[in-house]
Design an enzyme around this catalytic site. Structure first.
Site, PDB file in Angstrom:
ATOM      1  N   LYS A  55     -16.398 -80.667 -34.094  1.00 41.57           N
ATOM      2  CA  LYS A  55     -16.624 -80.054 -35.415  1.00 41.57           C
ATOM      3  C   LYS A  55     -17.057 -78.597 -35.332  1.00 41.57           C
ATOM      4  CE  LYS A  55     -16.899 -83.709 -38.729  1.00 41.57           C
ATOM      5  NZ  LYS A  55     -17.044 -84.943 -37.929  1.00 41.57           N
ATOM      6  N   SER A  80     -25.205 -85.382 -42.568  1.00 39.88           N
ATOM      7  CA  SER A  80     -26.341 -85.744 -41.727  1.00 39.88           C
ATOM      8  C   SER A  80     -25.888 -85.752 -40.274  1.00 39.88           C
ATOM      9  CB  SER A  80     -26.859 -87.132 -42.108  1.00 39.88           C
ATOM     10  OG  SER A  80     -25.805 -88.061 -42.052  1.00 39.88           O
ATOM     11  N   GLU A 206      -9.030 -95.713 -36.977  1.00 39.39           N
ATOM     12  CA  GLU A 206     -10.178 -95.891 -37.869  1.00 39.39           C
ATOM     13  C   GLU A 206     -10.985 -97.124 -37.468  1.00 39.39           C
ATOM     14  OE1 GLU A 206      -8.928 -94.815 -42.330  1.00 39.39           O
ATOM     15  OE2 GLU A 206      -7.962 -96.595 -41.543  1.00 39.39           O
ATOM     16  N   GLY A 210     -13.504 -99.642 -42.176  1.00 40.92           N
ATOM     17  CA  GLY A 210     -13.266 -98.472 -43.036  1.00 40.92           C
ATOM     18  C   GLY A 210     -11.824 -98.030 -42.953  1.00 40.92           C
ATOM     19  N   ASP A 212      -9.545 -97.119 -45.012  1.00 40.58           N
ATOM     20  CA  ASP A 212      -8.958 -96.458 -46.198  1.00 40.58           C
ATOM     21  C   ASP A 212      -7.728 -95.634 -45.827  1.00 40.58           C
ATOM     22  OD1 ASP A 212     -11.196 -94.781 -45.006  1.00 40.58           O
ATOM     23  OD2 ASP A 212     -10.117 -93.302 -46.198  1.00 40.58           O
ATOM     24  N   SER A 306     -13.932 -87.532 -29.477  1.00 42.15           N
ATOM     25  CA  SER A 306     -14.301 -86.525 -30.481  1.00 42.15           C
ATOM     26  C   SER A 306     -15.753 -86.094 -30.441  1.00 42.15           C
ATOM     27  CB  SER A 306     -13.935 -87.035 -31.876  1.00 42.15           C
ATOM     28  OG  SER A 306     -14.492 -88.312 -32.093  1.00 42.15           O
TER      29      SER A 306
END
Ligand SMILES: *Cc1c(COP(=O)(O)O)cnc(C)c1O
Length: 322
Positions: A55, A80, A206, A210, A212, A306
């Site tokens: 990130k 967070s 995923e 979760g 989605d 990651s």
């Protein structure tokens, strides 16, 4: 469709911005695993990136591109997790003031790391308050620029630089497994892979709870789900972004899911065999590859690790489990 989607050109621009700033993280392999799978697996170690996750790439790229007035006013983010630390560190490096909206029950280590990078922290109660509303309110009142965690062209382009490096370092790949939360990492990875290795099949991975992204891909539109329960806390997003979804829909080979037990087994493998700390979310792509969620025999396979930020007590419990 009005919003311009980012392209590989944006990944190249991000790569120039990040040159000498982000770590060019190593690519590791395990003979034990290669023998077991009958494939050659290359791990791109973003757990060894600055702030311990990819990130930093997107966060730095987004803040570096702000104009002088926006920089002077400062930036705000709500998170967070790793995005908070990425924005805090990138802002400090660029001489920009950062405000992070964080739940008052965030892990102390994460809060301390974010504060350590000099960010101002605004607390909220996750049961009664809406963090996005708080951040937008601050943005308006103080003229701050909101740096979103994934649904932003400069964030996506920055995240794509990791796979650009991987493909440059190892050459062609037949398949690539990438963790999927809101889709910034996956959509950026797709932009890089399509341009450099057009035949490489790219999979988003995923947590089972979760899924989605999988539902959205099947339905052809963004599906929203309730808050998922998974140890992959960086990927418990409830829906993909307006920018990330169309890129994923058009370019991904498929979306796969893995269980928490499979994530724990992968964490144990990395600790025991490869001597690296990978957080549960960071293991999503690896768990799909290790469990051969798609056929891989004889293939050259890339896996994006990651992140590596763990709560040590919880990490210890995971290592002992099973
Ligand atoms: C944020 C994050 C992800 C998910 O990235 P998206 O861009 O939201 O899909 C995966 N792994 C780690 C370690 C993260 O911090």
């Amino acid at each position: 469709m009005s919003a311009a989607l980012p392209t590989y050109e944006d990944v190249l621009d991000a790569s120039r911005v990040l040159d000498g700033i982000a770590h060019r993280t190593p690519v590791l392999a395990s003979t034990t695993l290669n023998d077991r799978l009958g494939a050659q697996v290359f791990f791109k170690c973003e757990n060894l990136q600055r702030i311990g996750a990819f990130k930093f790439r997107g966060g730095y790229n987004a803040i570096a591109r702000l104009g002088p007035e926006q920089r002077r006013a400062g930036v705000v983010a709500f998170s967070s997790g790793n995005h908070a630390q990425a924005v805090a560190l990138a802002a400090r490096m660029l001489g920009v003031a950062a405000t992070i909206v964080m739940p008052n029950d965030a892990p102390r280590a994460k809060r301390a790391a974010t504060e350590g990078y000099g960010a101002r922290i605004i607390d909220y109660d996750r049961n009664t308050e809406d963090r996005e509303a708080i951040a937008l309110d601050l943005a308006q009142k103080e003229g701050l620029t909101l740096i979103p965690p994934f649904d932003h062209p400069h964030i996506i382009a920055g995240q794509g630089t990791a796979v650009k490096e991987l493909l440059e370092d190892v050459g062609g790949l037949d398949a690539l497994f990438v963790p999927l939360g809101g889709g910034g990492l996956l959509s950026g990875s797709l932009l890089a892979a399509r341009a450099i290795a057009p035949d490489c099949a790219v999979y988003g991975v995923e947590p089972e709870a979760g899924d989605d992204g999988l539902q959205s891909l099947r339905k052809g539109e963004i599906v929203r789900i309730g808050p998922p329960q998974s140890i992959a806390d960086g990927a418990v997003t409830q829906y993909l972004g307006k920018i990330t979804f169309p890129i994923i829909r058009d370019q991904v080979r498929d979306i796969l899911t893995v269980s928490d037990a499979q994530l724990v087994a992968a964490m144990q493998f990395f600790a025991e065999r490869m001597k690296i700390v990978v957080e549960p979310t960071g293991c999503l792509g690896a768990a799909a590859a290790m469990n051969q969620c798609v056929p891989m025999k004889g293939m050259r396979v890339g896996v994006l690790l990651s992140g590596g930020n763990v709560d040590l007590a919880r990490y210890g419990q995971h290592l002992q489990a099973g």
